[in-house]
Design a protein around this motif. Sequence first.
Motif, PDB file in Angstrom:
ATOM      1  N   ASN A 360       0.199  17.350 -27.003  1.00 24.26           N
ATOM      2  CA  ASN A 360      -0.708  16.228 -27.239  1.00 24.26           C
ATOM      3  C   ASN A 360      -0.811  15.483 -25.913  1.00 24.26           C
ATOM      4  OD1 ASN A 360      -2.245  14.119 -28.365  1.00 24.26           O
ATOM      5  ND2 ASN A 360      -0.380  12.936 -28.758  1.00 24.26           N
ATOM      6  N   TYR A 361      -1.940  15.633 -25.237  1.00 24.11           N
ATOM      7  CA  TYR A 361      -2.106  15.061 -23.897  1.00 24.11           C
ATOM      8  C   TYR A 361      -2.514  13.593 -24.015  1.00 24.11           C
ATOM      9  CZ  TYR A 361      -2.327  19.995 -22.484  1.00 24.11           C
ATOM     10  OH  TYR A 361      -2.058  21.327 -22.273  1.00 24.11           O
ATOM     11  N   GLU A 362      -1.700  12.715 -23.403  1.00 22.22           N
ATOM     12  CA  GLU A 362      -2.008  11.287 -23.369  1.00 22.22           C
ATOM     13  C   GLU A 362      -1.783  10.756 -21.959  1.00 22.22           C
ATOM     14  OE1 GLU A 362      -3.293   9.438 -25.627  1.00 22.22           O
ATOM     15  OE2 GLU A 362      -3.097  10.686 -27.452  1.00 22.22           O
ATOM     16  N   LYS A 363      -2.464   9.650 -21.638  1.00 24.37           N
ATOM     17  CA  LYS A 363      -2.371   9.071 -20.307  1.00 24.37           C
ATOM     18  C   LYS A 363      -1.047   8.339 -20.107  1.00 24.37           C
ATOM     19  CE  LYS A 363      -6.547  10.298 -19.079  1.00 24.37           C
ATOM     20  NZ  LYS A 363      -6.770  11.348 -18.071  1.00 24.37           N
ATOM     21  N   ALA A 364      -0.655   8.240 -18.852  1.00 25.07           N
ATOM     22  CA  ALA A 364       0.521   7.466 -18.480  1.00 25.07           C
ATOM     23  C   ALA A 364       0.143   5.997 -18.335  1.00 25.07           C
ATOM     24  CB  ALA A 364       1.091   7.997 -17.169  1.00 25.07           C
ATOM     25  N   ALA A 365       1.132   5.167 -18.030  1.00 22.28           N
ATOM     26  CA  ALA A 365       0.912   3.760 -17.664  1.00 22.28           C
ATOM     27  C   ALA A 365       1.160   3.650 -16.168  1.00 22.28           C
ATOM     28  CB  ALA A 365       1.862   2.852 -18.445  1.00 22.28           C
ATOM     29  N   TYR A 366       0.137   3.232 -15.408  1.00 22.03           N
ATOM     30  CA  TYR A 366       0.159   3.351 -13.951  1.00 22.03           C
ATOM     31  C   TYR A 366       0.546   2.032 -13.279  1.00 22.03           C
ATOM     32  CZ  TYR A 366      -2.989   6.989 -15.718  1.00 22.03           C
ATOM     33  OH  TYR A 366      -3.551   7.999 -16.447  1.00 22.03           O
ATOM     34  N   LEU A 367       1.242   2.160 -12.137  1.00 22.43           N
ATOM     35  CA  LEU A 367       1.642   1.000 -11.343  1.00 22.43           C
ATOM     36  C   LEU A 367       1.279   1.268  -9.885  1.00 22.43           C
ATOM     37  CD1 LEU A 367       3.187  -1.709 -10.956  1.00 22.43           C
ATOM     38  CD2 LEU A 367       5.276  -0.326 -10.672  1.00 22.43           C
ATOM     39  N   GLU A 368       0.580   0.305  -9.261  1.00 23.89           N
ATOM     40  CA  GLU A 368       0.201   0.426  -7.854  1.00 23.89           C
ATOM     41  C   GLU A 368       0.405  -0.908  -7.163  1.00 23.89           C
ATOM     42  OE1 GLU A 368      -3.809   1.709  -7.419  1.00 23.89           O
ATOM     43  OE2 GLU A 368      -3.531   3.598  -8.517  1.00 23.89           O
ATOM     44  N   GLY A 369       0.429  -0.868  -5.840  1.00 26.50           N
ATOM     45  CA  GLY A 369       0.532  -2.117  -5.091  1.00 26.50           C
ATOM     46  C   GLY A 369       0.721  -1.879  -3.608  1.00 26.50           C
ATOM     47  N   VAL A 370       0.882  -2.977  -2.873  1.00 24.75           N
ATOM     48  CA  VAL A 370       1.099  -2.957  -1.428  1.00 24.75           C
ATOM     49  C   VAL A 370       2.334  -3.803  -1.134  1.00 24.75           C
ATOM     50  CG1 VAL A 370       0.175  -3.609   0.822  1.00 24.75           C
ATOM     51  CG2 VAL A 370      -1.327  -2.590  -0.903  1.00 24.75           C
ATOM     52  N   VAL A 371       3.197  -3.312  -0.233  1.00 29.05           N
ATOM     53  CA  VAL A 371       4.405  -4.046   0.165  1.00 29.05           C
ATOM     54  C   VAL A 371       4.248  -4.478   1.616  1.00 29.05           C
ATOM     55  CG1 VAL A 371       6.921  -3.997   0.331  1.00 29.05           C
ATOM     56  CG2 VAL A 371       5.761  -2.637  -1.429  1.00 29.05           C
ATOM     57  N   THR A 372       4.516  -5.777   1.867  1.00 28.80           N
ATOM     58  CA  THR A 372       4.390  -6.339   3.213  1.00 28.80           C
ATOM     59  C   THR A 372       5.653  -7.091   3.605  1.00 28.80           C
ATOM     60  OG1 THR A 372       3.321  -8.298   2.284  1.00 28.80           O
ATOM     61  CG2 THR A 372       1.870  -6.542   3.092  1.00 28.80           C
ATOM     62  N   ASP A 373       5.743  -7.399   4.898  1.00 27.88           N
ATOM     63  CA  ASP A 373       6.837  -8.170   5.475  1.00 27.88           C
ATOM     64  C   ASP A 373       6.564  -9.656   5.237  1.00 27.88           C
ATOM     65  OD1 ASP A 373       8.355  -9.719   7.446  1.00 27.88           O
ATOM     66  OD2 ASP A 373       8.855  -7.805   8.369  1.00 27.88           O
ATOM     67  N   PHE A 374       7.553 -10.343   4.643  1.00 25.48           N
ATOM     68  CA  PHE A 374       7.375 -11.766   4.326  1.00 25.48           C
ATOM     69  C   PHE A 374       7.166 -12.601   5.580  1.00 25.48           C
ATOM     70  CE2 PHE A 374       9.300 -15.989   3.863  1.00 25.48           C
ATOM     71  CZ  PHE A 374       8.572 -16.494   2.792  1.00 25.48           C
ATOM     72  N   SER A 375       7.785 -12.198   6.685  1.00 34.01           N
ATOM     73  CA  SER A 375       7.754 -13.040   7.886  1.00 34.01           C
ATOM     74  C   SER A 375       6.440 -12.957   8.644  1.00 34.01           C
ATOM     75  CB  SER A 375       8.907 -12.657   8.826  1.00 34.01           C
ATOM     76  OG  SER A 375       8.756 -11.326   9.291  1.00 34.01           O
ATOM     77  N   ASN A 376       5.747 -11.815   8.556  1.00 33.19           N
ATOM     78  CA  ASN A 376       4.515 -11.674   9.341  1.00 33.19           C
ATOM     79  C   ASN A 376       3.376 -10.984   8.606  1.00 33.19           C
ATOM     80  OD1 ASN A 376       5.251  -8.958   9.338  1.00 33.19           O
ATOM     81  ND2 ASN A 376       6.131  -9.050  11.396  1.00 33.19           N
ATOM     82  N   ALA A 377       3.576 -10.667   7.319  1.00 38.52           N
ATOM     83  CA  ALA A 377       2.547 -10.071   6.461  1.00 38.52           C
ATOM     84  C   ALA A 377       2.133  -8.661   6.901  1.00 38.52           C
ATOM     85  CB  ALA A 377       1.313 -10.967   6.383  1.00 38.52           C
ATOM     86  N   SER A 378       2.904  -8.021   7.778  1.00 37.51           N
ATOM     87  CA  SER A 378       2.571  -6.657   8.181  1.00 37.51           C
ATOM     88  C   SER A 378       2.935  -5.670   7.077  1.00 37.51           C
ATOM     89  CB  SER A 378       3.306  -6.288   9.470  1.00 37.51           C
ATOM     90  OG  SER A 378       4.709  -6.336   9.272  1.00 37.51           O
ATOM     91  N   SER A 379       2.195  -4.571   7.012  1.00 37.94           N
ATOM     92  CA  SER A 379       2.448  -3.545   5.998  1.00 37.94           C
ATOM     93  C   SER A 379       3.783  -2.856   6.274  1.00 37.94           C
ATOM     94  CB  SER A 379       1.328  -2.514   6.001  1.00 37.94           C
ATOM     95  OG  SER A 379       0.087  -3.126   5.681  1.00 37.94           O
ATOM     96  N   LEU A 380       4.511  -2.510   5.226  1.00 36.81           N
ATOM     97  CA  LEU A 380       5.804  -1.840   5.354  1.00 36.81           C
ATOM     98  C   LEU A 380       5.705  -0.435   4.777  1.00 36.81           C
ATOM     99  CD1 LEU A 380       8.314  -4.657   4.302  1.00 36.81           C
ATOM    100  CD2 LEU A 380       7.687  -3.931   6.616  1.00 36.81           C
ATOM    101  N   ASN A 381       5.992   0.561   5.617  1.00 34.45           N
ATOM    102  CA  ASN A 381       6.007   1.932   5.117  1.00 34.45           C
ATOM    103  C   ASN A 381       7.428   2.317   4.729  1.00 34.45           C
ATOM    104  OD1 ASN A 381       7.117   2.166   7.700  1.00 34.45           O
ATOM    105  ND2 ASN A 381       6.341   4.242   7.958  1.00 34.45           N
ATOM    106  N   ASN A 382       7.522   3.390   3.956  1.00 37.93           N
ATOM    107  CA  ASN A 382       8.803   3.953   3.527  1.00 37.93           C
ATOM    108  C   ASN A 382       9.662   2.958   2.746  1.00 37.93           C
ATOM    109  OD1 ASN A 382      10.315   6.348   3.389  1.00 37.93           O
ATOM    110  ND2 ASN A 382      11.705   5.638   4.993  1.00 37.93           N
ATOM    111  N   VAL A 383       9.029   2.060   2.017  1.00 39.00           N
ATOM    112  CA  VAL A 383       9.745   1.207   1.065  1.00 39.00           C
ATOM    113  C   VAL A 383       9.987   2.021  -0.200  1.00 39.00           C
ATOM    114  CG1 VAL A 383       9.674  -0.903  -0.308  1.00 39.00           C
ATOM    115  CG2 VAL A 383       8.675  -0.867   1.991  1.00 39.00           C
ATOM    116  N   SER A 384      11.215   2.039  -0.694  1.00 39.97           N
ATOM    117  CA  SER A 384      11.544   2.769  -1.912  1.00 39.97           C
ATOM    118  C   SER A 384      11.198   1.927  -3.129  1.00 39.97           C
ATOM    119  CB  SER A 384      13.030   3.128  -1.939  1.00 39.97           C
ATOM    120  OG  SER A 384      13.389   3.695  -3.180  1.00 39.97           O
TER     121      SER A 384
END
Length: 784
Positions: A360-384
């Motif tokens: 019985n195929y059903e959809k998942a519940a999805y989560l997305e977003g962006v993680v940034t540095d609090f001090s300078n708002a720069s994007s952070l890669n490799n955040v777990s």
Amino acid sequence: MYNTYSMSSIKIITFTFFFCLFQFGYGQAQLDFVSNIDYQELHDAELNDVWGYVDEVGNEYAVIGTTKGTSIVDVTDPVNPQEIFWLDGAQSIWRDPKVFGDYAYVTTEEEVGMTIIDLSPLPASASLSSTVFMGEGSITWESAHNCFIDESGFLYVFGANYGEGGAIIYDVNTTPMMPEEVGIFDTWYVHDGYARNDTLYLAHVNDGFLSIVDVSDKSNPILLGTQITSNSFTHNIWPSDDGQVVYTTDELPNSFVTSYDITDPTNIVELDRVQSSPGADVIPHNTFVVNDYLVTSYYVDGITIHDATYPYNLIEVAAYDTYPGQTPTYDGCWGVYPYLPSGNILGADMTEGFFVLSPNYEKAAYLEGVVTDFSNASSLNNVSIEIVSSDQYENTNTIGFYASGMAVAGTYDVKYSKVGYFPQTVSVSLVQGIVTTQDIQLVPIEQFNVTINVMDGGGNPITDAQISLNHPLISYNGITNGIGEENFSLFYQESYELIVGKWGYYTECINPVINISTGVINITLINGYYDDFSFDFGWTVTGNAETGEWERGIPNPTTNTVMGSDVFGDCGSMAYVTGNKINVDPDYDDVDNGITILTSPQMDLTQYANPAFRFSYAFFCNHGPELIDDTLSFMIGNGSEFEIFHQVLPPQGDPMVFEEHFVIIAQQTSITITNSMTFKVFVSDLEPHVNITEAAFDFFRVEDVWGVEETNANTFSIYPNPVTECAIVNGARVGSNYKVISANGIVLMNGVIDGDNHTIDMNDMSKGFYFVLIDGAQKKIIKQ
């Protein structure tokens, strides 16, 4: 041939709404057990792959490859499947069927050709005719790994014993049981593939990449692009319905099902990768696209379903475990077929038999977003990103974006962590079929400094010493400067593993707690030749073996051969191993058709009064009944001559285990000791009897023996070694006398062994080397 069997031969379990991983709630995807046939009971056979067929009146069938032949099962009544046809075949663990029109095409790696079965008499008669095909025209072959037939009736034969084993193309429209050769793409070996709309998608398992080929002109295929897959062992490939994405499996432990954007075949981009049972070394086998879902045969994890609505966010939503065990091996579910009109899924488990499942195929519940540095708002890669109740982890990409989700809607704690930042956990409500956005800002941790000061026993600085400083979240590497120092900027005030070494000294390893007040850590290295391979001190590898050359690394285990660790008691976890690619198959990256030689850096052994080698080795050779010509040998050289001083001839197929060996050079060789000595480890696997051959080497030391006889008998052991306070003697005979002897031969302590685990107090002894002598056997111990 029409065969029927009694109900006792076929296990039938009615629809019970049994759920394999968890109890499914309303609206959640399901994968339910319907029925099972035990082929070990039915034919004393194990299963390979499975495909489906539908006759002209809508009856559904499974075409099943087994180790002893091909089976056809009527699954029109899924609760009561019945085998209606059996065709004996050569014994083989590979038998892969595909179906086009009213014909089944069955490949095997035994040299008996492809079996083609005419299914058109069904359902009126199960007396089916068959023929064997071995190519025609300019290309002939006897075996092939797999095949595929596209919607236009072109058959692609993969992995045949012809040329490179590429894709041979045939037309089966006019004469289905005598395919007509029309072309070949033979640049690389092809393990599996798929074709649609004049595009061929190929999996090159041995070369570790996928390829996309234009076959609009079957006589002149044109390569469009390639891409190395996530674990470089590309087993199968399947495109999305719109042809914009392909999905692959890598057939190795702890590998992934991976998605790739192929809109530009010259610039293929990975979108996501996902595992079933992360960390359990489970192996994915074959994945198939069903609308917005992936259905995968996943060896010991059975069959999984992943929601691929968003190819950059693959989420497991259902599973059924066909196999009762949990091992990092090629056991369990080999094949799955999810395309019957009824929607039922067919599964082939090697030992547990044939399964019919209801999805019985059903959809998942999805989560997305962006993680940034609090001090300078720069994007952070490799955040777990960890959904705390899940075993799945995701990481942000270069622009800080992440995508995750769950099979079940609900409120979850989500943890965000990255080295150098304080972790953050938030509560997020996820809704089935809906993308929930959660952006996060992480606060950086202030760093502090520590200096590692390395000196010799006289307090002199040691330059160019290598340093490895390891925290569970981050590792640092450095080299001491002209005054024997190296500085590190650290984030965490916690316990670390510190390893320091240089060729010509004994490597030191400790576990200090380092904090902002630590400042300086002083390390003293003792003179002597030593290598546990925590560092690369310059050992060289030569030889002509086709595979399985010596490699420095953490040993990767193989089934019943290579152990998955180095020698217990030395620093770190590294060793030298012959062929260390990740694969549990012992015949995959072993030493083949040649020799491989590991050679040490030069050593000045004239500084020793009576030098001896101590080292550990492991060896495996499945040499069979023929003459044994494959050995593990140890040699010593002085710059002008070499001499073998120890040779290992293994018993038949015993699993590998590290053994310690000690040899006093003057007693075992006639070679002249010089200031340019080298040590060699030689492994051979030679014609005419090429075997499964593996070796490992670790914990090498040069020691000085002052006339005290040493034996190789494993009469006792000492731990811990190195020791800081008390040493425990294990296995010595109770009542035996023992002596503790200094590096210059002075007896410092003696006593009597009073139990199976005798304690020797070394608190008052200085740092350095000591020998413990019991019943003529001598063991070396290091006091830190």
